[in-house]
Each structure stands twice: as C-alpha cells, then as structure tokens.
Design a protein around this motif. Sequence first.
Motif, PDB file in Angstrom:
ATOM      1  N   ALA A   1       0.838  -1.207   0.000  1.00 35.93           N
ATOM      2  CA  ALA A   1       0.000   0.000   0.000  1.00 35.93           C
ATOM      3  C   ALA A   1       0.871   1.255   0.000  1.00 35.93           C
ATOM      4  N   LEU A   2       1.948   1.251   0.782  1.00 37.42           N
ATOM      5  CA  LEU A   2       2.819   2.424   0.853  1.00 37.42           C
ATOM      6  C   LEU A   2       3.529   2.665  -0.475  1.00 37.42           C
ATOM      7  N   ARG A   3       3.958   1.557  -1.111  1.00 33.46           N
ATOM      8  CA  ARG A   3       4.694   1.715  -2.362  1.00 33.46           C
ATOM      9  C   ARG A   3       3.812   2.237  -3.492  1.00 33.46           C
ATOM     10  N   GLN A   4       2.496   2.020  -3.360  1.00 37.16           N
ATOM     11  CA  GLN A   4       1.602   2.486  -4.420  1.00 37.16           C
ATOM     12  C   GLN A   4       1.354   3.988  -4.362  1.00 37.16           C
ATOM     13  N   VAL A   5       1.741   4.620  -3.258  1.00 33.40           N
ATOM     14  CA  VAL A   5       1.621   6.079  -3.196  1.00 33.40           C
ATOM     15  C   VAL A   5       2.692   6.668  -4.114  1.00 33.40           C
ATOM     16  N   PRO A   6       2.279   7.482  -5.112  1.00 33.38           N
ATOM     17  CA  PRO A   6       3.255   7.940  -6.106  1.00 33.38           C
ATOM     18  C   PRO A   6       4.339   8.822  -5.483  1.00 33.38           C
ATOM     19  N   SER A   7       5.551   8.718  -6.023  1.00 30.74           N
ATOM     20  CA  SER A   7       6.663   9.423  -5.403  1.00 30.74           C
ATOM     21  C   SER A   7       6.549  10.936  -5.579  1.00 30.74           C
ATOM     22  N   ARG A   8       5.747  11.381  -6.577  1.00 29.76           N
ATOM     23  CA  ARG A   8       5.681  12.852  -6.696  1.00 29.76           C
ATOM     24  C   ARG A   8       4.971  13.493  -5.506  1.00 29.76           C
ATOM     25  N   LEU A   9       4.074  12.741  -4.838  1.00 30.62           N
ATOM     26  CA  LEU A   9       3.456  13.284  -3.617  1.00 30.62           C
ATOM     27  C   LEU A   9       4.527  13.515  -2.555  1.00 30.62           C
ATOM     28  N   ARG A  10       5.448  12.542  -2.428  1.00 30.86           N
ATOM     29  CA  ARG A  10       6.531  12.689  -1.451  1.00 30.86           C
ATOM     30  C   ARG A  10       7.417  13.872  -1.831  1.00 30.86           C
ATOM     31  N   GLU A  11       7.753  13.958  -3.126  1.00 26.53           N
ATOM     32  CA  GLU A  11       8.644  15.031  -3.581  1.00 26.53           C
ATOM     33  C   GLU A  11       8.029  16.397  -3.336  1.00 26.53           C
ATOM     34  N   ALA A  12       6.698  16.489  -3.584  1.00 27.94           N
ATOM     35  CA  ALA A  12       6.019  17.761  -3.344  1.00 27.94           C
ATOM     36  C   ALA A  12       6.116  18.139  -1.868  1.00 27.94           C
ATOM     37  N   SER A  13       5.964  17.138  -1.002  1.00 24.66           N
ATOM     38  CA  SER A  13       6.021  17.394   0.431  1.00 24.66           C
ATOM     39  C   SER A  13       7.416  17.860   0.842  1.00 24.66           C
TER      40      SER A  13
ATOM     41  N   LEU B   1     -12.904  -4.308  -0.741  1.00 19.44           N
ATOM     42  CA  LEU B   1     -12.202  -3.057  -0.456  1.00 19.44           C
ATOM     43  C   LEU B   1     -11.032  -2.869  -1.417  1.00 19.44           C
ATOM     44  N   ARG B   2     -10.320  -3.959  -1.674  1.00  9.88           N
ATOM     45  CA  ARG B   2      -9.151  -3.881  -2.550  1.00  9.88           C
ATOM     46  C   ARG B   2      -9.561  -3.617  -3.996  1.00  9.88           C
ATOM     47  N   ALA B   3     -10.631  -4.304  -4.417  1.00  8.64           N
ATOM     48  CA  ALA B   3     -11.101  -4.093  -5.786  1.00  8.64           C
ATOM     49  C   ALA B   3     -11.531  -2.641  -5.984  1.00  8.64           C
ATOM     50  N   ARG B   4     -12.219  -2.093  -4.974  1.00 13.72           N
ATOM     51  CA  ARG B   4     -12.684  -0.725  -5.073  1.00 13.72           C
ATOM     52  C   ARG B   4     -11.509   0.241  -5.113  1.00 13.72           C
ATOM     53  N   LEU B   5     -10.467  -0.109  -4.338  1.00 10.73           N
ATOM     54  CA  LEU B   5      -9.265   0.712  -4.321  1.00 10.73           C
ATOM     55  C   LEU B   5      -8.632   0.785  -5.698  1.00 10.73           C
ATOM     56  N   ARG B   6      -8.512  -0.412  -6.324  1.00 15.97           N
ATOM     57  CA  ARG B   6      -7.852  -0.476  -7.626  1.00 15.97           C
ATOM     58  C   ARG B   6      -8.610   0.331  -8.653  1.00 15.97           C
ATOM     59  N   ARG B   7      -9.954   0.281  -8.557  1.00 21.11           N
ATOM     60  CA  ARG B   7     -10.763   0.990  -9.535  1.00 21.11           C
ATOM     61  C   ARG B   7     -10.791   2.489  -9.238  1.00 21.11           C
ATOM     62  N   GLY B   8     -10.932   2.803  -7.941  1.00 16.64           N
ATOM     63  CA  GLY B   8     -11.229   4.177  -7.555  1.00 16.64           C
ATOM     64  C   GLY B   8     -10.057   5.137  -7.601  1.00 16.64           C
ATOM     65  N   ARG B   9      -8.843   4.618  -7.376  1.00 18.34           N
ATOM     66  CA  ARG B   9      -7.721   5.544  -7.233  1.00 18.34           C
ATOM     67  C   ARG B   9      -7.052   5.830  -8.566  1.00 18.34           C
ATOM     68  N   ARG B  10      -7.011   7.074  -8.939  1.00 15.27           N
ATOM     69  CA  ARG B  10      -6.211   7.430 -10.119  1.00 15.27           C
ATOM     70  C   ARG B  10      -5.286   8.552  -9.716  1.00 15.27           C
ATOM     71  N   TRP B  11      -3.994   8.223  -9.709  1.00 16.65           N
ATOM     72  CA  TRP B  11      -3.066   9.298  -9.347  1.00 16.65           C
ATOM     73  C   TRP B  11      -2.571  10.010 -10.570  1.00 16.65           C
TER      74      TRP B  11
END
Lengths: 282, 298
Positions: free
Chosen positions: A155-167, A272-282
């Motif tokens: 889950a952590l790795r799926q957070v895109p690195s540009r969010l971290r870079e922006a922070s 929950l996981r299926a919804r996550l995969r569908r719902g999240r677009r970074w």
Amino acid sequence: MSALPRPSPKVSQAAAFATLWVMGAAVVVPGVAVLAIVFVKGGRAITWAMLASVEGGLLPAIAGTAALVMLTALIAAPVGVAAAVYLSEYARAGALVRLVRLAIVNLAGVPSVVYGLFGLALFVTLLQFGRCLLAGACTLALLVMPLIITASEEALRQVPSRLREASYALGATRWQTVRRVVLPNALPGIMTGMILSVGRAAGETAPILFTAAFFSLTDPFPKSLLDPIVALPYHLFVMATEAPGVAEADKWATATVLVALVLALNLMAVVLRARLRRGRRW
Amino acid sequence: MRSSARRAWEWCVGILIRAAGAAAIVFVVLIFGFLLRDALPVLRTTPVGEILAGRSWLPTSAPPQFGMLPLLLGSLYVTAGALVISVPLGLGAAAFISEVAPPWMREILKPTVEVLATIPSVVLGFLGLLLIGPWLAEVLNLPVPLFAGLGSLMLAFMAVPTIVSVSEDAIRAVPRALRENSLALGATRWQTIRRVVIPAARSGIIAAVLLGLGRAIGETMTVLMVTGNAAVIPEGFDGFLRPVRTLTATIAGEMGETAYATPHYHALFTIGLMLFIITFATNTIADIAIRRSGGMTR
C-alpha cells in the motif's frame, strides 16, 4: 508405445487444453462444494437461541474470538505498519533489507503449532501471563505480522513518489512526509491488510491451543486480559473430537459460524481492494 | 530551539521505525532461541541420532522413549501424498488460469482460489472427520475412517491455493515477447506453454511447490483430526490407508496433558525445533528461487 503414431500438434493441444480445463475445475469445484455443504448443513442447524445463549450456545465463543482478534490487531498493527514504513520509506537496498525480507518470509512459513509452542514458552511461562487472552493475542500477533507488513508495504509503495517530492519541496521532513502524506494515502490499503490478518487470526486453532483457549460452559467470559477464553475454532475442535454427547447439529452450526465469520472478513478485504484499484487514479 | 526539538523528534522516530524494521529478524531469532532452550534438556541427554532414528515414541513410559522416526515418517507420508495430489493439480490450474481461461473466468477464478485458501484448517479437519473420512472408508472398504491418505487429501486442499497463486504469478511474469516469438515460429499455444512459458517460469514454480510443501508439513489441526493419531511406522502403499501420527499432530495432541518442564515437555519442543528447521530451510530455498525468477515481492 511405438505403435502409436505421434498425435498432431492440434490434437495434442486440444487434449492438453481439455485436461487444463478439468484441472481448473478440480481446484475450484470441491472448494465451493465444501463451502456449500457447510452452509446447507449449518444453516439448518443454526437457531437464534443457539447463537445468543450463553449456556450451550455460541455467544461466549463468538465474544471470545472477537476479543482475541481485536487485541491481536491492536498489538500487531503498530509494529507491522512501522516495519512496512521502514521497508518502503526508510531502508536503502542492502544486506540488512535482504535479511529483513528473508525473516518475513520465514515468519510466514513457521508452522502455526510452533507459534503455539513459542507463545507457551515466552508469554505463558517466562513472562507468567498464564494461559489467557493476552498470551493468545501476543502469539497470534506474531503469526499475522508478515501478512500486515507485506500488505502495508504494498500500500505504501503504491503512493506515487511525486506526492513525497512535493512534500519535501515544501520543506517537510521525512517523518512529516510519511505521517501527513504517505500514510493517509496508503490507509485504505493498510486497512485491507488488517482485515485479512484479523480473518486469519480468527480461524487459527493451533497457536491458541496452549496459550489462550479453554472449554467451559459455566464461566465462559473473560473478566480481564489474564483470563482464558472460549474461542470459536477451539470450540469446534473440542466439540468435534473430545466432548461427548454433542448433538451433530451443534457441531455443524459452530463450523458454519466460524466459516461465515472468516469468509465475511476476507470478502470485505477483497471488495475493499477491488474498489481501491478501480477508484484511485493518481 | 524549535527546529532542534524537531530534529531530535525526527531522529527518535527514525530509530523506532528502524527498530520495527529489524523486529522481523528479532522474532525469528527469538522463536529459534526459545525452541532450542526448551529442547536442550532432551538434546543433552539423548543423542540426536537416537532421536531421529528411534523407532518408538513412548514419551510417558518409564524410562521414556523419544524415537521420532514414526512421527517423521508419518509427516513424510501425509505430506508426500498431499504433494502428489496438489502439485499437478495446482500447476495445471495455474497454467489454465493464466494461459487458457477466458479473461472473465480468470477474474472469477483468482479471487475464488484466494478465498478457498482462507478456510480455517480446523473446519477442514472437521469435514474430514465427520463427512469425507467415513464416506471414503465405506466406498473404498477400509477398516478405519481416519488414515494417512485422508490427511493427504485434506492437506492437498490447503496446499493447492498456495501453489496456484505463486506459480500463476511466476507464469504471468514470463515476458510476452517469449510467447510471441514461439507463436511466430509456428508453435501451437500448447507447445508454447509447455516448451517456452513453463520452462521460463521454472524458478517460480519450484518456489510454489516448496511453499506448498512448507504449508503441508506444518499443518496441524487438519492432520490431528483426520489421520487417526497412531504413532506407528507406516510401510509401503498400505501405509496410506492406515492411521499415522505426524510431528505437528503430536505437539498439538500431547502438549495439553504434559506437565511443565518434564522430559515429555522438552521432547515436544524438540519436535517443534525440528519443524522450525525443516520449514526454515524450505522457505529460504523457495525465497531464493522466487528472487531468481525475477523480482516478485511475494
């Protein structure tokens, strides 16, 4: 053998694919059939009185299992998620990380009864918890740890690195970035892992055999963390093997409640996981 | 001042998180250490050769005998039987799901297999004990309803999902280009699967089998409930149709009635230590194989 002509590639493909279809079916059909049998037999046997009554009913076992898995999650979550944060956000590739991953794989492979022995030696005996809710939860927390770490890291790795870079660009420190940006975005994925591990803990018998579970019809509710508990899987085990004169319907009902609980938790995680995969677009 | 406090906090959190990261290693070492600690009293008094090759497990007789050969062979029989059933089935199903099944079916099959993996082992033991064992004994005309082969069957049930999902990952990780090259050379889809895809996924498939093996050998409740629990040495094919006792079932079945710190207690920890070493070796080799098959994380 040599008398037989070699079949043409087309014929052997047809034969092979037919076999594979059968194998695919052979893996799924018996499993689904088993679930169907449990639900049909148990569905007939379950009554409201049985679920809700204390004496001879399932209420103590359901309550005991609920208390056990919640305490397990409470103990395992901080360490498991922190370990995942380490692997995904803090660690640099190297021998140590390699060793940590190998340890996680091996923790996942330790037989559940060996966890039971370990819990008996450390929590029950050395730390003198005795056979109780707390000792069982500590043992199960170790057992689900690899599951929580693996799911949370993903889950952590799926957070895109540009969010971290922006922070970082805004002057945030590493921990601020993790706490305010990465963790909140990974939370649904981490929750999925938590639900999966609660489902796993709810169905385990061997680890609580010598650390937490007992069979009692008269005084079944734990009053403190240091009381033993009646738990669903152990209850089913005793009913099926040791307790004399248990009606068959009661056994099936217990099995059904346990399977329904574990399946419900797992389906929740899958949805929950299926919804996550569908719902999240970074 | 504020910024130095912040730096100190940042440093503390970093330490805590690194400690949690190392926790997995600490846990493995702790488990090994505690098993060894409580196994030592037996290991000191009885030579390892005598424990491993001893033919009688009589932990409560005087003097007690801790020969684990019947239990080792019991585990071996049940596990081997489970693998004979689950490996071909699991690999076939994995090949089916990733290469042959239409996409909509794959979408159903994968989660179904995952859900089947979560059925608690005590429930499978219960089904074997109440339903499948008596039924098989009647159909096959066996003298007893609980026997080694029933344990194999129920364990195969538990090992199949592991084998399917790990080898399916491995098969799917084979690059498309390899398949396309083979098809372009005029091979049929089956020839491509058999000669190109499966060999390319070899490491992952070996890992899948090893993980299935680890799962089967460490399984406790199911075998405790369905294999009949007789600590006798199984012989020949007939051994599958007679009761046996596995390593795991011995621990689970006997620890409850064993007093603390008796030789029997320590002997059960010795079995636990042995199981730990077996699964540690299997899982480590599987992990190496998975890494070789190309960077999958599970």
